[in-house]
Design a protein around this motif. Sequence first.
Motif, mmCIF file in Angstrom:
data_model
loop_
_atom_site.group_PDB
_atom_site.id
_atom_site.type_symbol
_atom_site.label_atom_id
_atom_site.label_comp_id
_atom_site.label_asym_id
_atom_site.label_seq_id
_atom_site.Cartn_x
_atom_site.Cartn_y
_atom_site.Cartn_z
ATOM 1 N N UNK A 107 39.191 10.749 72.162
ATOM 2 C CA UNK A 107 38.367 11.753 72.841
ATOM 3 C C UNK A 107 36.961 11.172 72.888
ATOM 4 N N UNK A 108 36.599 10.712 74.050
ATOM 5 C CA UNK A 108 35.342 9.986 74.232
ATOM 6 C C UNK A 108 34.294 10.942 74.796
ATOM 7 N N UNK A 109 33.266 11.208 74.016
ATOM 8 C CA UNK A 109 32.212 12.113 74.468
ATOM 9 C C UNK A 109 31.046 11.319 75.030
ATOM 10 N N UNK A 110 30.627 11.695 76.234
ATOM 11 C CA UNK A 110 29.521 11.017 76.902
ATOM 12 C C UNK A 110 28.236 11.784 76.622
ATOM 13 N N UNK A 111 27.227 11.066 76.100
ATOM 14 C CA UNK A 111 25.933 11.648 75.741
ATOM 15 C C UNK A 111 24.853 11.050 76.634
ATOM 16 N N UNK A 112 23.992 11.892 77.159
ATOM 17 C CA UNK A 112 22.831 11.432 77.918
ATOM 18 C C UNK A 112 21.754 11.005 76.926
ATOM 19 N N UNK A 113 21.359 9.732 76.963
ATOM 20 C CA UNK A 113 20.382 9.229 76.022
ATOM 21 C C UNK A 113 19.027 9.880 76.111
ATOM 22 N N UNK A 114 18.753 10.574 77.224
ATOM 23 C CA UNK A 114 17.462 11.257 77.367
ATOM 24 C C UNK A 114 17.475 12.644 76.743
ATOM 25 N N UNK A 115 18.634 13.071 76.249
ATOM 26 C CA UNK A 115 18.776 14.430 75.719
ATOM 27 C C UNK A 115 18.002 14.636 74.431
ATOM 28 N N UNK A 116 17.867 13.584 73.634
ATOM 29 C CA UNK A 116 17.164 13.713 72.363
ATOM 30 C C UNK A 116 17.989 14.442 71.330
ATOM 31 N N UNK A 117 17.301 15.209 70.491
ATOM 32 C CA UNK A 117 17.968 15.850 69.360
ATOM 33 C C UNK A 117 18.983 16.915 69.764
ATOM 34 N N UNK A 118 18.937 17.376 71.012
ATOM 35 C CA UNK A 118 19.934 18.345 71.470
ATOM 36 C C UNK A 118 21.330 17.740 71.467
ATOM 37 N N UNK A 119 21.391 16.413 71.499
ATOM 38 C CA UNK A 119 22.682 15.739 71.456
ATOM 39 C C UNK A 119 23.431 16.052 70.164
ATOM 40 N N UNK A 120 22.700 16.299 69.092
ATOM 41 C CA UNK A 120 23.329 16.592 67.806
ATOM 42 C C UNK A 120 24.165 17.869 67.893
ATOM 43 N N UNK A 121 23.580 18.922 68.447
ATOM 44 C CA UNK A 121 24.315 20.189 68.558
ATOM 45 C C UNK A 121 25.469 20.064 69.548
ATOM 46 N N UNK A 122 25.294 19.259 70.589
ATOM 47 C CA UNK A 122 26.381 19.052 71.551
ATOM 48 C C UNK A 122 27.591 18.425 70.871
ATOM 49 N N UNK A 123 27.356 17.344 70.139
ATOM 50 C CA UNK A 123 28.467 16.650 69.480
ATOM 51 C C UNK A 123 29.125 17.564 68.456
ATOM 52 N N UNK A 124 28.331 18.330 67.734
ATOM 53 C CA UNK A 124 28.892 19.212 66.713
ATOM 54 C C UNK A 124 29.870 20.213 67.339
ATOM 55 N N UNK A 125 29.479 20.822 68.460
ATOM 56 C CA UNK A 125 30.333 21.828 69.097
ATOM 57 C C UNK A 125 31.578 21.204 69.711
ATOM 58 N N UNK A 126 31.425 20.063 70.369
ATOM 59 C CA UNK A 126 32.577 19.423 70.990
ATOM 60 C C UNK A 126 33.551 18.898 69.936
ATOM 61 N N UNK A 127 33.027 18.425 68.830
ATOM 62 C CA UNK A 127 33.899 17.923 67.770
ATOM 63 C C UNK A 127 34.749 19.047 67.197
ATOM 64 N N UNK A 128 34.167 20.232 67.074
ATOM 65 C CA UNK A 128 34.926 21.373 66.574
ATOM 66 C C UNK A 128 35.999 21.813 67.566
#
Length: 370
Positions: free
Chosen positions: A287-308
Amino acid sequence: MLKFWKKKDAPAAATAPEPDAPAAPAGEDVALVEPGMISADVLAPQPPVVEPMPVPEHPAAAEPAAPARRSWRERLAGSGFARSLGSLFVRHAKLDDEFLDTLETALITADVGVGASTDLIARLRKRVDKREFADAGALLAALRSELLGMLAGVEKPLDVRGRAPFVLLTVGVNGVGKTTTIGKLAHRFQSEGRSLMLAAGDTFRAAAVEQLQTWGARNNVPVVAQGSGADSASVIFDALQAARSRGTELLIADTAGRLHTQTGLMDELSKIRRVLAKLDPEAPHEVLMVIDGTTGQNAISQVRQFREAIGVTGLVVTKLDGTAKGGVVFALAREFGLPIRFVGLGEGIEDLRTFDARAFVEGLLPASLG
Protein backbone atom coordinates in the motif's frame (compact mmCIF):
# COMPACT_ATOMS: atom_id res chain seq x y z
CA MET A 1 -7.64 -6.01 -28.75
CA LEU A 2 -10.43 -4.71 -26.53
CA LYS A 3 -12.12 -7.28 -24.31
CA PHE A 4 -15.35 -6.89 -22.41
CA TRP A 5 -16.59 -9.23 -19.76
CA LYS A 6 -19.60 -9.20 -17.47
CA LYS A 7 -19.63 -10.17 -13.82
CA LYS A 8 -21.64 -13.31 -14.65
CA ASP A 9 -18.80 -14.44 -16.91
CA ALA A 10 -16.19 -14.27 -14.13
CA PRO A 11 -14.04 -17.40 -13.82
CA ALA A 12 -15.73 -20.06 -11.74
CA ALA A 13 -12.60 -20.56 -9.62
CA ALA A 14 -12.87 -17.11 -8.12
CA THR A 15 -14.81 -16.83 -4.88
CA ALA A 16 -17.97 -14.82 -5.44
CA PRO A 17 -17.58 -11.33 -3.98
CA GLU A 18 -19.72 -10.10 -1.15
CA PRO A 19 -23.00 -8.52 -2.22
CA ASP A 20 -21.92 -5.26 -0.58
CA ALA A 21 -18.39 -5.26 -1.93
CA PRO A 22 -17.00 -6.02 -5.38
CA ALA A 23 -20.12 -6.71 -7.35
CA ALA A 24 -20.49 -4.25 -10.19
CA PRO A 25 -23.80 -2.39 -10.38
CA ALA A 26 -26.44 -4.34 -12.26
CA GLY A 27 -26.05 -4.11 -16.02
CA GLU A 28 -22.52 -2.64 -15.89
CA ASP A 29 -19.65 -4.11 -17.80
CA VAL A 30 -16.00 -3.99 -16.97
CA ALA A 31 -13.64 -3.04 -19.76
CA LEU A 32 -10.05 -4.10 -20.12
CA VAL A 33 -8.72 -1.32 -22.30
CA GLU A 34 -5.73 -2.34 -24.32
CA PRO A 35 -3.32 0.44 -25.30
CA GLY A 36 -4.54 2.43 -28.25
CA MET A 37 -8.24 1.73 -27.65
CA ILE A 38 -11.12 3.36 -25.77
CA SER A 39 -14.06 1.75 -24.02
CA ALA A 40 -17.69 2.49 -24.85
CA ASP A 41 -19.63 4.32 -22.16
CA VAL A 42 -22.75 2.20 -22.69
CA LEU A 43 -22.80 -1.32 -24.11
CA ALA A 44 -25.54 -2.29 -26.57
CA PRO A 45 -26.94 -5.80 -26.60
CA GLN A 46 -24.87 -6.43 -29.76
CA PRO A 47 -21.06 -6.30 -29.68
CA PRO A 48 -20.05 -2.63 -29.43
CA VAL A 49 -18.28 -0.83 -32.21
CA VAL A 50 -14.93 0.22 -30.90
CA GLU A 51 -12.83 2.71 -32.78
CA PRO A 52 -9.10 3.03 -32.33
CA MET A 53 -7.79 5.92 -30.31
CA PRO A 54 -4.47 7.42 -31.40
CA VAL A 55 -1.84 6.33 -28.95
CA PRO A 56 -0.24 9.42 -27.38
CA GLU A 57 3.44 9.61 -28.08
CA HIS A 58 5.80 8.73 -25.30
CA PRO A 59 6.64 11.99 -23.51
CA ALA A 60 10.29 11.61 -24.45
CA ALA A 61 9.40 11.23 -28.13
CA ALA A 62 7.42 14.49 -28.22
CA GLU A 63 10.35 16.53 -26.94
CA PRO A 64 13.90 17.20 -28.08
CA ALA A 65 16.57 14.85 -26.81
CA ALA A 66 16.56 15.11 -23.03
CA PRO A 67 19.71 16.38 -21.34
CA ALA A 68 21.62 14.23 -18.90
CA ARG A 69 19.65 13.53 -15.74
CA ARG A 70 20.32 16.19 -13.14
CA SER A 71 21.93 15.22 -9.86
CA TRP A 72 20.14 15.11 -6.52
CA ARG A 73 22.01 18.25 -5.45
CA GLU A 74 20.87 20.12 -8.56
CA ARG A 75 17.28 19.00 -8.04
CA LEU A 76 17.18 19.82 -4.31
CA ALA A 77 19.10 23.09 -4.45
CA GLY A 78 15.89 25.12 -4.53
CA SER A 79 14.29 23.48 -1.50
CA GLY A 80 13.74 25.54 1.63
CA PHE A 81 15.95 23.17 3.58
CA ALA A 82 18.94 23.56 1.25
CA ARG A 83 18.61 27.33 1.00
CA SER A 84 18.30 28.00 4.72
CA LEU A 85 21.04 25.57 5.81
CA GLY A 86 23.41 26.71 3.10
CA SER A 87 23.13 30.38 3.96
CA LEU A 88 23.35 29.65 7.69
CA PHE A 89 26.72 27.95 7.46
CA VAL A 90 28.03 30.69 5.21
CA ARG A 91 26.94 33.49 7.56
CA HIS A 92 28.03 31.95 10.84
CA ALA A 93 31.63 30.93 11.33
CA LYS A 94 31.58 30.96 15.13
CA LEU A 95 30.22 27.90 16.92
CA ASP A 96 28.24 29.36 19.81
CA ASP A 97 24.75 29.18 21.30
CA GLU A 98 23.43 31.71 18.81
CA PHE A 99 24.58 29.53 15.92
CA LEU A 100 22.96 26.42 17.39
CA ASP A 101 19.72 28.26 18.16
CA THR A 102 19.59 29.53 14.58
CA LEU A 103 20.29 26.04 13.27
CA GLU A 104 17.46 24.61 15.38
CA THR A 105 15.06 27.25 14.06
CA ALA A 106 16.13 26.50 10.49
CA LEU A 107 15.46 22.78 10.96
CA ILE A 108 12.02 23.40 12.45
CA THR A 109 11.15 25.86 9.70
CA ALA A 110 12.21 23.27 7.11
CA ASP A 111 9.56 20.85 8.48
CA VAL A 112 11.93 18.47 10.26
CA GLY A 113 9.61 18.79 13.26
CA VAL A 114 10.03 20.28 16.71
CA GLY A 115 10.82 17.04 18.52
CA ALA A 116 13.34 15.79 15.97
CA SER A 117 15.03 19.19 15.67
CA THR A 118 15.27 19.69 19.42
CA ASP A 119 16.78 16.24 19.98
CA LEU A 120 19.28 16.67 17.16
CA ILE A 121 20.48 20.09 18.38
CA ALA A 122 20.75 18.81 21.96
CA ARG A 123 23.18 16.12 20.79
CA LEU A 124 25.22 18.61 18.77
CA ARG A 125 25.23 21.13 21.64
CA LYS A 126 26.83 18.59 23.98
CA ARG A 127 29.59 17.99 21.47
CA VAL A 128 30.13 21.71 20.94
CA ASP A 129 30.45 22.17 24.71
CA LYS A 130 33.11 19.44 24.72
CA ARG A 131 34.91 21.34 21.94
CA GLU A 132 34.75 18.37 19.58
CA PHE A 133 34.42 20.61 16.52
CA ALA A 134 37.29 22.73 15.30
CA ASP A 135 35.11 24.83 13.01
CA ALA A 136 31.74 25.06 11.24
CA GLY A 137 32.91 22.54 8.65
CA ALA A 138 33.36 19.91 11.34
CA LEU A 139 29.88 20.67 12.69
CA LEU A 140 28.47 20.39 9.18
CA ALA A 141 29.98 16.91 8.88
CA ALA A 142 28.40 15.93 12.23
CA LEU A 143 25.02 17.30 11.10
CA ARG A 144 25.29 15.27 7.90
CA SER A 145 25.94 12.14 9.95
CA GLU A 146 23.01 12.85 12.28
CA LEU A 147 20.59 13.35 9.38
CA LEU A 148 21.75 10.16 7.72
CA GLY A 149 21.16 8.32 10.97
CA MET A 150 17.56 9.54 11.04
CA LEU A 151 16.96 7.97 7.61
CA ALA A 152 18.92 4.76 8.08
CA GLY A 153 15.87 2.57 8.67
CA VAL A 154 13.63 3.87 5.89
CA GLU A 155 15.84 3.37 2.84
CA LYS A 156 14.19 0.18 1.60
CA PRO A 157 13.60 -0.16 -2.16
CA LEU A 158 10.34 -1.77 -3.23
CA ASP A 159 10.72 -5.44 -4.22
CA VAL A 160 7.83 -6.77 -6.31
CA ARG A 161 9.30 -10.21 -6.87
CA GLY A 162 7.96 -13.43 -5.40
CA ARG A 163 4.24 -12.89 -5.99
CA ALA A 164 2.35 -12.91 -9.25
CA PRO A 165 0.48 -10.78 -9.66
CA PHE A 166 2.01 -8.42 -7.12
CA VAL A 167 -0.77 -6.00 -6.16
CA LEU A 168 0.35 -2.43 -5.52
CA LEU A 169 -2.40 -0.16 -4.19
CA THR A 170 -1.78 3.59 -4.31
CA VAL A 171 -3.48 5.96 -1.86
CA GLY A 172 -3.26 9.63 -0.90
CA VAL A 173 -5.17 12.87 -0.62
CA ASN A 174 -6.25 14.98 -3.59
CA GLY A 175 -3.58 16.79 -5.55
CA VAL A 176 -0.48 14.91 -4.41
CA GLY A 177 0.32 13.56 -7.88
CA LYS A 178 -0.95 10.03 -7.29
CA THR A 179 -2.09 9.17 -10.82
CA THR A 180 1.02 10.75 -12.33
CA THR A 181 3.13 8.69 -9.94
CA ILE A 182 1.37 5.54 -11.17
CA GLY A 183 2.25 6.45 -14.75
CA LYS A 184 5.89 6.93 -13.83
CA LEU A 185 5.93 3.67 -11.91
CA ALA A 186 4.45 1.89 -14.93
CA HIS A 187 7.24 3.27 -17.09
CA ARG A 188 9.87 2.20 -14.55
CA PHE A 189 8.61 -1.36 -14.13
CA GLN A 190 8.06 -1.83 -17.84
CA SER A 191 11.62 -0.69 -18.54
CA GLU A 192 12.69 -3.49 -16.17
CA GLY A 193 10.93 -5.97 -18.43
CA ARG A 194 7.96 -6.66 -16.14
CA SER A 195 4.45 -7.30 -17.41
CA LEU A 196 1.89 -5.10 -15.69
CA MET A 197 -1.67 -3.88 -15.70
CA LEU A 198 -3.34 -0.76 -14.30
CA ALA A 199 -6.70 -0.54 -12.50
CA ALA A 200 -8.60 2.75 -12.70
CA GLY A 201 -10.00 2.60 -9.17
CA ASP A 202 -10.35 6.37 -8.82
CA THR A 203 -13.98 6.41 -9.95
CA PHE A 204 -14.78 9.40 -7.75
CA ARG A 205 -13.02 11.99 -9.95
CA ALA A 206 -14.46 12.28 -13.45
CA ALA A 207 -11.16 12.77 -15.30
CA ALA A 208 -9.15 10.21 -13.33
CA VAL A 209 -10.07 7.18 -15.47
CA GLU A 210 -9.22 9.01 -18.67
CA GLN A 211 -5.96 10.25 -17.18
CA LEU A 212 -4.90 6.73 -16.22
CA GLN A 213 -5.89 5.41 -19.65
CA THR A 214 -3.67 8.04 -21.22
CA TRP A 215 -0.75 6.89 -19.09
CA GLY A 216 -1.54 3.31 -20.07
CA ALA A 217 -1.42 4.26 -23.74
CA ARG A 218 1.88 6.09 -23.30
CA ASN A 219 3.47 3.09 -21.65
CA ASN A 220 1.67 0.45 -23.74
CA VAL A 221 0.05 -0.99 -20.60
CA PRO A 222 -3.56 -2.33 -20.44
CA VAL A 223 -5.99 -0.54 -18.13
CA VAL A 224 -9.05 -2.07 -16.45
CA ALA A 225 -11.81 0.51 -16.02
CA GLN A 226 -15.51 1.13 -15.53
CA GLY A 227 -17.40 4.37 -15.91
CA SER A 228 -17.21 7.31 -13.54
CA GLY A 229 -19.04 6.63 -10.27
CA ALA A 230 -18.57 2.86 -10.43
CA ASP A 231 -17.64 0.91 -7.33
CA SER A 232 -13.88 1.20 -6.84
CA ALA A 233 -13.55 -2.17 -5.10
CA SER A 234 -15.34 -3.84 -8.02
CA VAL A 235 -12.95 -2.34 -10.57
CA ILE A 236 -9.87 -3.45 -8.66
CA PHE A 237 -11.33 -6.91 -8.00
CA ASP A 238 -11.93 -7.42 -11.72
CA ALA A 239 -8.47 -6.11 -12.51
CA LEU A 240 -6.93 -8.72 -10.22
CA GLN A 241 -8.97 -11.44 -11.90
CA ALA A 242 -7.74 -10.27 -15.30
CA ALA A 243 -4.14 -10.03 -14.14
CA ARG A 244 -4.27 -13.58 -12.75
CA SER A 245 -5.78 -15.01 -15.91
CA ARG A 246 -3.10 -13.36 -18.04
CA GLY A 247 -0.19 -14.26 -15.82
CA THR A 248 0.64 -10.58 -15.31
CA GLU A 249 3.47 -9.89 -12.88
CA LEU A 250 2.30 -6.59 -11.43
CA LEU A 251 -1.05 -4.84 -10.91
CA ILE A 252 -1.00 -1.17 -9.94
CA ALA A 253 -4.37 0.11 -8.70
CA ASP A 254 -5.39 3.74 -8.40
CA THR A 255 -7.85 4.86 -5.71
CA ALA A 256 -9.86 8.01 -5.21
CA GLY A 257 -7.95 10.94 -3.79
CA ARG A 258 -9.55 11.87 -0.50
CA LEU A 259 -9.02 13.99 2.53
CA HIS A 260 -7.92 11.97 5.53
CA THR A 261 -10.94 13.41 7.37
CA GLN A 262 -13.48 11.93 4.91
CA THR A 263 -14.71 8.90 6.84
CA GLY A 264 -16.83 7.42 4.05
CA LEU A 265 -14.06 7.45 1.50
CA MET A 266 -11.59 6.11 4.03
CA ASP A 267 -13.96 3.22 4.73
CA GLU A 268 -13.86 2.44 1.00
CA LEU A 269 -10.16 1.61 1.35
CA SER A 270 -10.95 -1.00 3.98
CA LYS A 271 -13.56 -2.43 1.63
CA ILE A 272 -10.98 -2.71 -1.17
CA ARG A 273 -8.70 -4.73 1.10
CA ARG A 274 -11.56 -7.09 2.06
CA VAL A 275 -12.52 -7.59 -1.57
CA LEU A 276 -9.00 -8.33 -2.77
CA ALA A 277 -8.57 -10.87 0.02
CA LYS A 278 -11.26 -13.01 -1.64
CA LEU A 279 -8.81 -13.70 -4.48
CA ASP A 280 -5.54 -13.36 -2.60
CA PRO A 281 -5.50 -13.22 1.22
CA GLU A 282 -2.19 -11.33 1.13
CA ALA A 283 -3.32 -8.63 -1.31
CA PRO A 284 -2.57 -5.80 -1.54
CA HIS A 285 1.09 -6.67 -1.17
CA GLU A 286 2.09 -3.01 -1.02
CA VAL A 287 0.00 0.00 0.00
CA LEU A 288 1.97 2.91 -1.36
CA MET A 289 0.94 6.31 -0.01
CA VAL A 290 1.84 9.36 -2.07
CA ILE A 291 2.78 12.46 -0.04
CA ASP A 292 3.12 15.98 -1.42
CA GLY A 293 6.48 17.26 -0.18
CA THR A 294 5.08 20.78 0.10
CA THR A 295 2.47 19.65 2.63
CA GLY A 296 4.79 19.98 5.61
CA GLN A 297 3.73 18.71 9.01
CA ASN A 298 0.18 18.00 7.81
CA ALA A 299 1.67 14.94 6.14
CA ILE A 300 2.03 13.37 9.59
CA SER A 301 -1.72 13.37 10.26
CA GLN A 302 -2.40 12.16 6.71
CA VAL A 303 -0.16 9.11 7.08
CA ARG A 304 -1.56 8.35 10.53
CA GLN A 305 -5.16 8.24 9.25
CA PHE A 306 -4.39 6.28 6.09
CA ARG A 307 -2.30 3.77 8.02
CA GLU A 308 -5.23 3.10 10.33
CA ALA A 309 -7.66 2.70 7.41
CA ILE A 310 -5.66 0.52 5.03
CA GLY A 311 -2.25 -0.25 6.56
CA VAL A 312 0.27 1.85 4.62
CA THR A 313 3.47 -0.09 3.91
CA GLY A 314 5.51 2.43 1.94
CA LEU A 315 5.73 6.12 1.02
CA VAL A 316 6.40 8.21 -2.07
CA VAL A 317 7.28 11.86 -1.42
CA THR A 318 6.70 14.03 -4.48
CA LYS A 319 7.48 17.62 -5.53
CA LEU A 320 10.76 17.84 -3.59
CA ASP A 321 12.40 19.83 -6.37
CA GLY A 322 10.17 22.87 -6.04
CA THR A 323 8.91 24.81 -3.04
CA ALA A 324 9.06 21.80 -0.71
CA LYS A 325 11.19 22.37 2.36
CA GLY A 326 12.40 18.77 2.36
CA GLY A 327 12.49 18.30 6.11
CA VAL A 328 9.19 16.43 6.13
CA VAL A 329 11.09 13.33 4.99
CA PHE A 330 12.95 13.30 8.32
CA ALA A 331 9.75 13.95 10.26
CA LEU A 332 8.01 11.03 8.55
CA ALA A 333 10.97 8.75 9.20
CA ARG A 334 11.05 9.65 12.89
CA GLU A 335 7.29 9.39 13.42
CA PHE A 336 6.51 6.19 11.51
CA GLY A 337 9.67 4.47 10.31
CA LEU A 338 7.83 3.47 7.13
CA PRO A 339 9.98 2.67 4.09
CA ILE A 340 10.35 5.60 1.72
CA ARG A 341 10.25 3.81 -1.61
CA PHE A 342 10.51 6.71 -4.06
CA VAL A 343 10.85 10.49 -4.20
CA GLY A 344 9.78 12.87 -6.94
CA LEU A 345 12.56 15.23 -8.03
CA GLY A 346 10.91 16.75 -11.09
CA GLU A 347 8.11 16.45 -13.62
CA GLY A 348 9.92 14.21 -16.09
CA ILE A 349 9.05 10.54 -16.35
CA GLU A 350 12.56 9.66 -15.18
CA ASP A 351 12.40 11.98 -12.16
CA LEU A 352 10.67 9.48 -9.88
CA ARG A 353 13.73 8.00 -8.20
CA THR A 354 14.34 5.21 -5.74
CA PHE A 355 15.01 6.84 -2.39
CA ASP A 356 18.72 7.13 -1.63
CA ALA A 357 19.25 8.49 1.89
CA ARG A 358 22.86 9.55 1.34
CA ALA A 359 22.14 11.27 -1.97
CA PHE A 360 19.15 13.01 -0.40
CA VAL A 361 21.11 14.37 2.59
CA GLU A 362 24.07 15.36 0.44
CA GLY A 363 21.69 17.23 -1.86
CA LEU A 364 20.21 19.24 1.01
CA LEU A 365 23.46 20.29 2.68
CA PRO A 366 26.32 22.44 1.39
CA ALA A 367 29.03 20.36 -0.27
CA SER A 368 31.69 22.20 1.70
CA LEU A 369 32.39 25.55 3.32
CA GLY A 370 35.63 26.17 1.45
